[in-house]
Structures are given as structure tokens and as C-alpha cells.
Write a protein that holds these residues in place. Structure first.
Motif: not given
Length: 248
Positions: A72-96
Motif C-alpha cells: 500500500n506504499f505505506g499510505r494505509q494505517p497498519m495493525v502492528i505491534s509496538d515492538q514490530e513497529l519499533l524494530t522495523s523503524l530501527y532497521q529502516q533508519i539504520n539501513s540508510l
């Protein structure tokens, strides 16, 4: 006021590394680049390419993380646990950040994308997760977020430096949120109309919202959506306006 490489009286940013055809040209006129880092789109190759271009152009480089939802190109609200979101954001930002480090570039800021951007601006819990991730990675990273939203003061209270952002090509609602894309008129398609909104922002004049209110915003940066068809022509118009040396 946010400093910028081209001496504009205000920062001009665009979301890049999203597969748009005009990234290289946009980097010649903008001053901050928000680079997709794998959540809604973007991979190692696109990050390297965009960071190299940004480094050559001398613009501020920022991470553009989102819900991990490429479908959905990140344009839809997503049901996701706090830990999953935190981990994903951490990985994304760290990858850049890792790409920047490998190329000798400095990562300057973080700007969330899409539904995460819109929700975190008004949701204290989501805002807290975003703040937590940034502070874990590098508390000197600036947070670019919706001007006038509750997240501005929330993030400041946690010690982050904020870049308040307004949009050249999007309409607003009375509460300072962006009008949902499905609302008629939410996306400004005509350059002339977008420039009218830019002029109002530069002069600190109130904008007329889609729900009929008057909204005054104080902005550090103006955003152009890099994936819009007219992004480059609009960016050039705004650049010419800012280069003309008129004071805010």
C-alpha cells in the motif's frame, strides 16, 4: 531558522528514492532529501544511488521510514505491534545510516512517511515510538514532522530538534492535519495553485482548509512530493521564488 545549502530563506524538501524519474533533477533545486529506506519502498541499491546523488548535490540527507507495507506504499494505517513497529523503524533508519556512513555522508534528519507520518503527528503513543527509535539511533537527528501538530511539542519535550514542515501540494483540515488523499481537492495538481499556497506560507498568511476554516502555520521547511507528476516543475518554480531573495 533551518540553515540550508542553497541559502534559501526556508528549507525545501522532497521525498526521494521512491522510483521517481526526477530525483537527480530535484536534487539540484531542493535543500533536503527524505530517502525511502525499505518500509514503503527502497532497497540497498536505491539508497546508495540516492545518497550518492544527494551527497554530490550538497543537500541535507534524511531517512524516510514508514509502516512496513510496500503493498500500500505505506499510505494505509497498519495493525502492528509496538515492538514490530519499533524494530522495523530501527532497521529502516539504520539501513540508510549505514549507507551514509559507508559513503562519508551525514544523516541529518528523520521524516516518517505516509500513514505513519499522519498518525504519529496526532497520536502520542505512536509519536513516542518514533521518538524512542530516533533517540536510540542518534539523539542529534532532527525530526521533520507536520507543522502545528501535537508531535512538535511532544518531541521537543524529549529533547529532539524539530523541523516543522508544511506542504506545497496538499490541502489541510482545520486541525492542521493533511486532508485525506481520497477527499476531492486534497492533492493540489496545478502549479499555480500550489504556488499560491507557498506564497501564503511564506507570508505567514492563513490557509483556507478543505473544511472551511482558516489555518495559520509556521514552517521551517516546505515539502514537494517527489512522486507527483509535476514535482520538478513545481520545485523549479519554488526555487526561483526563493532565489529571488524576497524576505519571509
Amino acid at each position: 531558522m533551518l540553515s540550508n545549502p542553497k541559502g534559501y530563506p526556508i528549507d525545501l524538501n522532497a521525498d526521494l528514492g521512491e522510483g521517481g524519474a526526477n530525483d537527480a533533477a530535484l536534487l539540484q533545486v531542493i535543500t533536503s532529501a527524505n530517502i525511502a529506506c525499505g518500509g514503503h519502498t527502497g532497497d540497498q541499491s536505491s539508497m546508495q544511488t540516492t545518497v550518492k546523488l544527494a551527497l554530490t548535490s550538497g543537500v541535507h540527507i534524511g531517512a524516510h521510514p514508514s509502516y512496513p507495507d510496500g503493498e500500500n506504499f505505506g499510505r494505509q494505517p497498519m495493525v502492528i505491534s509496538d515492538q514490530e513497529l519499533l524494530t522495523s523503524l530501527y532497521q529502516q533508519i539504520n539501513s540508510l545510516k549505514a549507507v551514509c556512513d559507508s559513503l562519508g555522508a551525514k544523516m541529518f534528519h528523520v521524516k516518517p512517511h505516509g500513514a505513519l507520518y499522519n498518525q504519529a503527528a496526532f497520536n502520542e503513543h505512536l509519536g513516542g515510538i518514533l521518538i524512542d527509535v530516533i533517540k536510540r539511533i542518534d539523539p542529534t537527528l532532527k525530526l521533520m514532522i507536520l507543522a502545528g501538530s501535537p508531535l512538535v511539542n511532544q518531541a521537543k519535550s524529549h529533547g529532539l530538534t524539530i523541523i516543522e514542515e508544511a506542504f506545497a501540494d496538499r490541502r489541510y483540515l482545520a486541525n492542521a492535519s493533511l486532508a485525506p488523499r481520497q477527499m476531492q481537492g486534497a492533492v493540489i495538481e496545478e502549479d499555480a495553485q500550489a504556488m499560491e499556497q507557498v506564497e501564503q506560507l511564506l507570508a505567514n498568511k492563513p490557509l483556507t482548509t478543505l473544511d472551511g476554516a482558516l489555518l495559520r502555520l509556521r514552517a521551517d521547511s516546505i515539502c514537494i512530493h517527489g512522486d507527483n507528476e509535476h514535482a520538478l516543475s513545481l520545485a523549479k518554480l519554488i526555487s526561483a521564488r526563493l532565489t529571488a531573495g524576497k524576505k519571509l
